[in-house]
Design a protein around this motif. Structure first.
Motif, mmCIF file in Angstrom:
data_model
loop_
_atom_site.group_PDB
_atom_site.id
_atom_site.type_symbol
_atom_site.label_atom_id
_atom_site.label_comp_id
_atom_site.label_asym_id
_atom_site.label_seq_id
_atom_site.Cartn_x
_atom_site.Cartn_y
_atom_site.Cartn_z
ATOM 1 N N GLU A 52 0.691 -1.196 -0.165
ATOM 2 C CA GLU A 52 0.001 0.057 0.045
ATOM 3 C C GLU A 52 0.632 1.390 0.120
ATOM 4 O OE1 GLU A 52 -3.615 2.037 2.322
ATOM 5 O OE2 GLU A 52 -2.694 0.295 3.509
ATOM 6 N N PHE A 53 1.963 1.153 0.735
ATOM 7 C CA PHE A 53 2.624 2.485 0.983
ATOM 8 C C PHE A 53 3.916 2.418 0.472
ATOM 9 C CE2 PHE A 53 -0.162 3.086 4.833
ATOM 10 C CZ PHE A 53 -0.751 3.801 4.279
ATOM 11 N N THR A 54 4.199 1.564 -0.669
ATOM 12 C CA THR A 54 5.563 1.161 -1.292
ATOM 13 C C THR A 54 5.356 2.038 -2.846
ATOM 14 O OG1 THR A 54 4.843 -0.601 -2.389
ATOM 15 C CG2 THR A 54 5.781 -0.799 -0.178
ATOM 16 N N ASP A 78 0.194 9.056 5.293
ATOM 17 C CA ASP A 78 -0.558 8.104 5.975
ATOM 18 C C ASP A 78 0.181 6.876 6.560
ATOM 19 O OD1 ASP A 78 -2.610 9.858 5.780
ATOM 20 O OD2 ASP A 78 -3.395 8.900 3.631
ATOM 21 N N ASN A 79 1.369 6.753 6.349
ATOM 22 C CA ASN A 79 2.045 5.482 6.732
ATOM 23 C C ASN A 79 2.491 5.651 8.201
ATOM 24 O OD1 ASN A 79 3.562 3.367 7.018
ATOM 25 N ND2 ASN A 79 4.697 3.593 4.986
ATOM 26 N N THR A 80 1.606 5.730 9.033
ATOM 27 C CA THR A 80 2.040 5.814 10.561
ATOM 28 C C THR A 80 2.820 4.930 11.012
ATOM 29 O OG1 THR A 80 -0.067 4.675 11.234
ATOM 30 C CG2 THR A 80 -0.066 6.792 10.966
ATOM 31 N N GLY A 81 2.795 3.635 10.550
ATOM 32 C CA GLY A 81 3.875 2.579 11.058
ATOM 33 C C GLY A 81 5.152 2.922 10.548
ATOM 34 N N VAL A 105 8.360 3.804 13.120
ATOM 35 C CA VAL A 105 9.851 3.265 13.005
ATOM 36 C C VAL A 105 10.923 4.276 13.088
ATOM 37 C CG1 VAL A 105 11.448 1.891 11.824
ATOM 38 C CG2 VAL A 105 9.174 1.254 12.129
ATOM 39 N N MET A 106 10.715 5.389 12.562
ATOM 40 C CA MET A 106 11.632 6.329 12.166
ATOM 41 C C MET A 106 11.942 7.196 13.484
ATOM 42 S SD MET A 106 11.267 7.745 8.181
ATOM 43 C CE MET A 106 9.897 7.126 7.641
#
Length: 190
Positions: free
Chosen positions: A43-45, A144-147, A151-152
């Motif tokens: 999805e976020f790639t 929107d990529n909260t995951g 991590v960052m």
């Protein structure tokens, strides 16, 4: 002056508590397909979910050609317990003049929310500052990529801002969050 690529000959194998970071091989095809074919993983790639093992083989072909040309390629993330490939992480957009890299990573949805990617990215940051001598490590993610943003943040990267309409992905312009950690931010835990 050594180039960033020179630190990948031979390819550095790294280890964390739960993972082995090593070159990808054709033996990883089934494991890689099992997570790259999941729409939520893609999805976020910048790439679409793999529709067939031929898609996955094409990616592995590309990676192996990068290794052979003495260019950077991704670390495969192997789960030490199951011996299965569960993701990958790599340095992108390397600039040896500024000693800067960008991180990219993907992880099987079966391993989300377990701290594994934080563990992996921490190790790759450590390698970059302590072995390669990097000055800056940056990473971007879709807003929107909260995951990925979590991590960052967990590895000590600082939010620098939103790059508006920065990248066209899957026929749509996306805003991207930019994070970075620089050498003076990095501390060695002893």
């Amino acid at each position: 002056m050594n180039t960033i690529e020179s630190y990948f000959d031979p390819f550095p194998v790294l280890e964390t508590e739960r993972t082995l970071l090593r070159p990808l091989t054709y033996d990883d095809l089934d494991d890689m397909y099992s997570y790259c074919s999941v729409p939520a993983v893609a999805e976020f790639t910048t790439w679409d979910a793999h529709q067939s093992k031929e898609d996955t083989k094409g990616f592995i072909d590309f990676v192996l050609s990068r290794y052979e040309a003495d260019k950077l390629g991704p670390w495969g993330i192997e789960d030490k317990q199951s011996k299965r490939l569960i993701g990958s992480c790599n340095y992108l957009g390397c600039d040896s003049n500024s000693m800067r890299v960008e991180l990219g990573y993907v992880l099987s949805d079966q391993y989300w929310n377990q701290g594994i990617m934080t563990e992996v990215v921490s190790k790759i940051i450590q390698f970059g500052f302590e072995e390669v001598g990097l000055e800056r490590i940056q990473a971007r993610c879709m807003v929107d990529n909260t995951g990925s943003a979590k991590v960052m943040e967990k590895v000590g990267m600082k939010f620098e801002g939103v790059l508006r309409n920065y990248m066209k992905v899957k026929n749509e312009l996306w805003d991207l969050k930019m994070y970075s950690i620089i050498r003076s931010d990095y501390t060695i835990d002893i």
